[in-house]
Design a protein around this motif. Structure first.
Motif, PDB file in Angstrom:
ATOM      1  N   ALA A 116       0.823  -1.212   0.000  1.00 48.28           N
ATOM      2  CA  ALA A 116       0.000   0.000   0.000  1.00 48.28           C
ATOM      3  C   ALA A 116       0.859   1.265   0.000  1.00 48.28           C
ATOM      4  CB  ALA A 116      -0.926  -0.007   1.220  1.00 48.28           C
ATOM      5  N   GLY A 117       2.025   1.199   0.651  1.00 41.20           N
ATOM      6  CA  GLY A 117       2.876   2.387   0.731  1.00 41.20           C
ATOM      7  C   GLY A 117       3.852   2.538  -0.415  1.00 41.20           C
ATOM      8  N   TRP A 118       3.929   1.537  -1.294  1.00 40.20           N
ATOM      9  CA  TRP A 118       4.922   1.563  -2.366  1.00 40.20           C
ATOM     10  C   TRP A 118       4.785   2.753  -3.311  1.00 40.20           C
ATOM     11  CZ3 TRP A 118       9.546   0.545  -3.409  1.00 40.20           C
ATOM     12  CH2 TRP A 118      10.028   0.494  -4.723  1.00 40.20           C
ATOM     13  N   PRO A 119       3.582   3.136  -3.764  1.00 34.07           N
ATOM     14  CA  PRO A 119       3.480   4.287  -4.677  1.00 34.07           C
ATOM     15  C   PRO A 119       4.100   5.561  -4.101  1.00 34.07           C
ATOM     16  CG  PRO A 119       1.427   3.073  -4.653  1.00 34.07           C
ATOM     17  CD  PRO A 119       2.268   2.492  -3.548  1.00 34.07           C
ATOM     18  N   THR A 120       3.961   5.757  -2.797  1.00 33.52           N
ATOM     19  CA  THR A 120       4.536   6.938  -2.149  1.00 33.52           C
ATOM     20  C   THR A 120       6.025   6.769  -1.907  1.00 33.52           C
ATOM     21  OG1 THR A 120       2.419   7.333  -1.022  1.00 33.52           O
ATOM     22  CG2 THR A 120       4.360   8.459  -0.139  1.00 33.52           C
ATOM     23  N   HIS A 121       6.426   5.576  -1.559  1.00 34.81           N
ATOM     24  CA  HIS A 121       7.816   5.313  -1.178  1.00 34.81           C
ATOM     25  C   HIS A 121       8.751   5.086  -2.376  1.00 34.81           C
ATOM     26  CE1 HIS A 121      11.246   3.835   1.048  1.00 34.81           C
ATOM     27  NE2 HIS A 121      11.148   2.615   0.548  1.00 34.81           N
ATOM     28  N   LYS A 122       8.195   4.761  -3.519  1.00 34.76           N
ATOM     29  CA  LYS A 122       8.988   4.340  -4.671  1.00 34.76           C
ATOM     30  C   LYS A 122      10.099   5.326  -5.033  1.00 34.76           C
ATOM     31  CE  LYS A 122       8.448   2.820  -9.482  1.00 34.76           C
ATOM     32  NZ  LYS A 122       7.468   2.576 -10.583  1.00 34.76           N
TER      33      LYS A 122
END
Length: 243
Positions: free
Chosen positions: A216-222
């Protein structure tokens, strides 16, 4: 009835304990001479701003004000940065020893100690005239702050490991046995035990409580993850706030 030998041994142990307690009270925690001038003003302003703004995320306003005010007079000089670091360690250690151990996470002194630890790290990572600014550095400083706030053991360890005196040794050893070690999930803000956390396999910095949170956090963390990997940044280098 105890023997005279045992009585003398007990008396000697009590005298040693009393002498050690007196030493801890008078110890300056690596500051041999009380600094004056810019270093004293530096620490005094931190305390005054803490009284003005209070605890919580307002501490980042304080850090910003300190960076702006002392950038040219402290941060550009290695000797002054080192002296201010010593002052912060000394004052922070004294506050840790003075605070109420049964309610340390709620006390103002606990939050002030944590603020001092954050500024100590900013001073340590700053190279005169060369700012290590990177994407997400403010977020990492916030993570550092909240790690300290969640676990008193982390705060006591921070000051204990950086001081040559043993004033915090007993408190540190006691907390190692009793304190619960938690970590903050960067997605849902839950605080599970450290042993249950998952670390991003890319940057090796951000932590998640589950695979679902990581996805869930990957789009922001990428973007940040790629930046950390490409520049081979260590967690310590991410503590420097952007300014």
């Amino acid at each position: 009835m105890p023997s005279k030998k045992k009585a003398r041994g007990k008396a000697r142990r009590e005298e040693k304990k009393k002498a050690k307690d007196n030493e801890a009270v008078s110890c300056k925690h690596d500051v041999t001479v009380r600094p004056t001038g810019i270093a004293a003003s530096f620490v005094s302003d931190i305390i005054d701003l803490f009284v003005k703004y209070g605890r919580g995320d307002k501490i980042f306003v304080i850090i910003d004000d300190i960076l702006c005010k002392y950038r040219d007079s402290v941060f550009e000089y290695t000797d002054r940065r080192n002296l201010c670091q010593q002052m912060l360690l000394s004052e922070g250690t004294a506050l840790v020893l003075d605070q109420n151990s049964s309610n340390e996470k709620e006390s103002a002194s606990f939050h002030l100690c944590t603020l001092m630890a954050c500024i100590h790290e900013v001073l340590g990572q700053h190279e005169g005239g060369k700012d290590k600014v990177c994407v997400g550095s403010v977020a990492k400083l916030q993570a550092f702050y909240h790690d300290m706030i969640r676990c008193p053991l982390e705060l006591v360890r921070f000051f204990h490991k950086r001081n040559s005196c043993d004033c915090l040794k007993a408190l540190y050893n006691n907390l190692k046995k009793t304190a619960r070690r938690t970590a903050l999930c960067h997605q849902c803000d839950k605080e599970p035990d450290v042993k249950d956390m998952m670390v991003c396999s890319g940057c090796k910095v951000f932590q998640y409580c589950s695979r679902a949170c990581q996805i869930a956090g990957w789009p922001t963390h990428k973007g940040l993850c790629k930046h950390i990997k490409e520049n081979k940044l260590s967690p310590a280098e991410l503590f420097i706030p952007e300014y």
